[in-house]
Design a protein around this motif. Structure first.
Motif, short mmCIF file in Angstrom:
data_model
loop_
_atom_site.label_atom_id
_atom_site.label_comp_id
_atom_site.label_asym_id
_atom_site.label_seq_id
_atom_site.Cartn_x
_atom_site.Cartn_y
_atom_site.Cartn_z
N GLU A 149 1.14 -2.35 -12.75
CA GLU A 149 1.85 -2.25 -14.00
C GLU A 149 1.49 -3.44 -14.37
O GLU A 149 1.65 -3.74 -15.99
CB GLU A 149 3.12 -1.09 -13.69
CG GLU A 149 2.49 0.01 -14.30
CD GLU A 149 4.06 1.25 -12.89
OE1 GLU A 149 5.54 -0.15 -13.14
OE2 GLU A 149 4.01 2.02 -13.33
N MET A 207 10.55 -7.44 -7.01
CA MET A 207 10.48 -5.89 -6.16
C MET A 207 10.76 -6.05 -4.95
O MET A 207 11.71 -5.76 -3.85
CB MET A 207 9.07 -5.08 -6.42
CG MET A 207 9.29 -3.75 -5.75
SD MET A 207 10.35 -2.66 -6.38
CE MET A 207 9.54 -1.86 -7.84
N THR A 238 3.75 2.08 -2.19
CA THR A 238 3.38 2.32 -3.71
C THR A 238 4.21 1.58 -4.62
O THR A 238 3.56 1.21 -6.02
CB THR A 238 4.34 3.53 -3.77
OG1 THR A 238 2.97 5.08 -3.21
CG2 THR A 238 3.19 4.62 -5.43
N GLU A 239 5.53 2.09 -4.55
CA GLU A 239 6.74 1.03 -5.57
C GLU A 239 6.32 -0.60 -5.81
O GLU A 239 6.61 -1.08 -6.80
CB GLU A 239 7.98 1.20 -4.76
CG GLU A 239 9.28 0.92 -6.21
CD GLU A 239 10.31 1.59 -5.90
OE1 GLU A 239 11.24 0.76 -6.74
OE2 GLU A 239 11.09 1.26 -5.04
N SER A 251 9.98 3.98 -1.04
CA SER A 251 9.84 3.84 -2.38
C SER A 251 10.34 4.72 -3.01
O SER A 251 10.59 5.87 -2.87
CB SER A 251 7.74 3.68 -2.43
OG SER A 251 7.52 2.85 -2.42
N ALA A 252 11.35 4.13 -4.16
CA ALA A 252 11.80 4.68 -5.68
C ALA A 252 12.95 6.23 -4.77
O ALA A 252 13.73 6.46 -5.62
CB ALA A 252 10.63 5.87 -6.37
N VAL A 294 7.91 0.13 2.20
CA VAL A 294 7.84 -0.02 1.05
C VAL A 294 6.13 -0.11 0.48
O VAL A 294 6.04 -1.37 0.93
CB VAL A 294 8.68 -0.93 -0.18
CG1 VAL A 294 8.74 -1.00 -1.55
CG2 VAL A 294 10.07 -0.48 0.22
N ASP A 301 18.75 3.70 -3.92
CA ASP A 301 19.39 2.21 -3.57
C ASP A 301 20.39 2.25 -2.63
O ASP A 301 20.64 2.54 -1.23
CB ASP A 301 19.35 1.15 -4.66
CG ASP A 301 18.56 0.17 -5.60
OD1 ASP A 301 17.78 1.09 -5.17
OD2 ASP A 301 18.88 -0.56 -6.40
N ASN A 360 2.34 -0.68 -7.53
CA ASN A 360 2.40 0.20 -8.51
C ASN A 360 3.18 -1.49 -9.91
O ASN A 360 2.88 -1.48 -11.23
CB ASN A 360 3.47 1.11 -9.03
CG ASN A 360 3.10 2.40 -8.15
OD1 ASN A 360 1.63 2.32 -7.70
ND2 ASN A 360 2.94 3.91 -8.28
N ALA A 361 3.94 -1.87 -8.63
CA ALA A 361 4.59 -2.74 -9.81
C ALA A 361 3.54 -3.65 -10.79
O ALA A 361 3.98 -4.32 -11.62
CB ALA A 361 6.27 -3.34 -9.31
N LYS A 385 14.31 -5.05 -2.90
CA LYS A 385 14.47 -4.39 -1.88
C LYS A 385 15.13 -4.97 0.12
O LYS A 385 15.49 -4.10 0.20
CB LYS A 385 12.53 -4.16 -1.26
CG LYS A 385 11.93 -2.77 -2.47
CD LYS A 385 12.50 -1.56 -2.88
CE LYS A 385 11.81 -0.98 -3.27
NZ LYS A 385 12.96 0.36 -3.97
N ILE A 406 5.98 7.63 -5.30
CA ILE A 406 6.90 8.17 -5.68
C ILE A 406 6.88 9.60 -5.65
O ILE A 406 6.34 10.44 -6.16
CB ILE A 406 6.19 7.06 -6.63
CG1 ILE A 406 6.42 6.33 -6.98
CG2 ILE A 406 7.70 7.19 -8.14
CD1 ILE A 406 7.21 5.03 -6.52
#
Length: 289
Positions: free
Chosen positions: A241, A270, A233-234, A211-212, A231, A215, A237-238, A274, A182
């Motif tokens: 989290e 997510m 990490t994003e 990731s991140a 993609v 857009d 993480n979603a 994407k 990220i």
């Protein structure tokens, strides 16, 4: 339907100017919620695993699970080994049923990168498996491969053309300013470099460190020739989290069905986002059937 080599998948994406997202999966359940979402959007998709995930879950177990899951969904699905430096691991994954592998020799000299990439290309293409290679050095952390920001190097367009010609690699991941993980600031993406490289090589290009990335920047990368967008990490993480938020708000709610469902939905949201960003929704057309 059977797993597909990502070569024709990415060639079609390049030709029709959309992208295909390659989602890193780290567990068996993540395989299903990525494919479930892609199927809902009628989108081609690539599942990819790091070497660490292969070591944790087993190449054959991963491939067998993806094959079993693929039988439920009538969409184009590829299985890719990401950022691998070990020829034996690559061979193991090919034998297990992976349809695409990445040989990452970008930390070596240009000549050694060519030699190692060509060794994998000569093996994989004979059995219909796609090969991806990296030129330049993408910064950040990917599994146990760490590239400091000061050591990151952008790919040279003329070298990209020469590299593809000398290795015969069917997909290329040029370093263009993105980083794994990220971002702490705004990513410094060299759009002019992408355009120059795309004009010099005929193969689909790959965007690492997706990731991140904003857009609109991802859309611009795809429009310029990036057919595969990674993609990791994003997405991870979603999912994580959502579990953390569950226990923060409901510490006594210990039923896995409750917190895993929330995590799955966060991850699916997510994945959906994407896929729509790269424009692959509705692209599971008869070309792949």
């Amino acid at each position: 339907m059977p797993l597909l080599s990502t070569t024709p998948m990415l060639e079609a994406a390049k030709k029709e100017k959309y992208g295909i997202v390659a989602f890193n999966v780290h567990s068996f359940d993540s395989i299903y919620w990525v494919l479930e979402t892609a199927a809902e959007l009628k989108s081609p998709v690539i599942l990819q695993t790091t070497v660490g995930t292969v070591q944790s879950l087993g190449a054959k177990a991963i491939a067998d699970t993806v094959k079993a899951a693929a039988d439920q969904y009538q969409i184009p699905i590829g299985l890719h080994l990401d950022h691998c430096t070990d020829f034996d691991v690559i061979l193991t994954c090919i034998r297990a049923g992976y349809t695409s592998v990445m040989i990452d020799a970008s930390m070596h000299s240009y000549e050694e990168n060519v030699r190692r990439t060509k060794e994998v290309v000569d093996l994989a293409l004979k059995v219909g498996v796609n090969v991806e290679a990296e030129l330049g050095k993408v910064g950040g952390v990917e599994d146990d491969i760490v590239v400091d920001e000061k050591d990151a190097e952008k790919a040279v367009p003329s070298e990209c053309r020469q590299f593809v010609e000398e290795t015969g690699v069917p997909t290329l991941a040029p370093a263009i300013g993105t980083a794994h993980g990220i971002y702490k600031g705004v990513p410094d993406i060299d759009f002019d470099r992408i355009e120059q490289i795309a004009a010099l090589v005929d193969v689909p290009l790959v965007l690492h460190g997706g990731s991140a990335v904003p857009d609109e920047d991802v859309k611009r990368c795809v429009a310029l020739g990036m057919a595969k967008v990674n993609v990791s990490t994003e997405l991870k993480n979603a999912y994580s989290e959502a579990i953390r938020d569950h226990f923060s708000n409901e510490p006594e709610s210990l039923d896995p069905r409750m917190y895993l469902q929330k995590a799955k939905q966060a991850a699916k949201d997510m994945v959906q986002s994407k896929i729509r960003i790269v424009g692959s929704e509705g692209k599971a057309h008869p070309l792949y059937q």
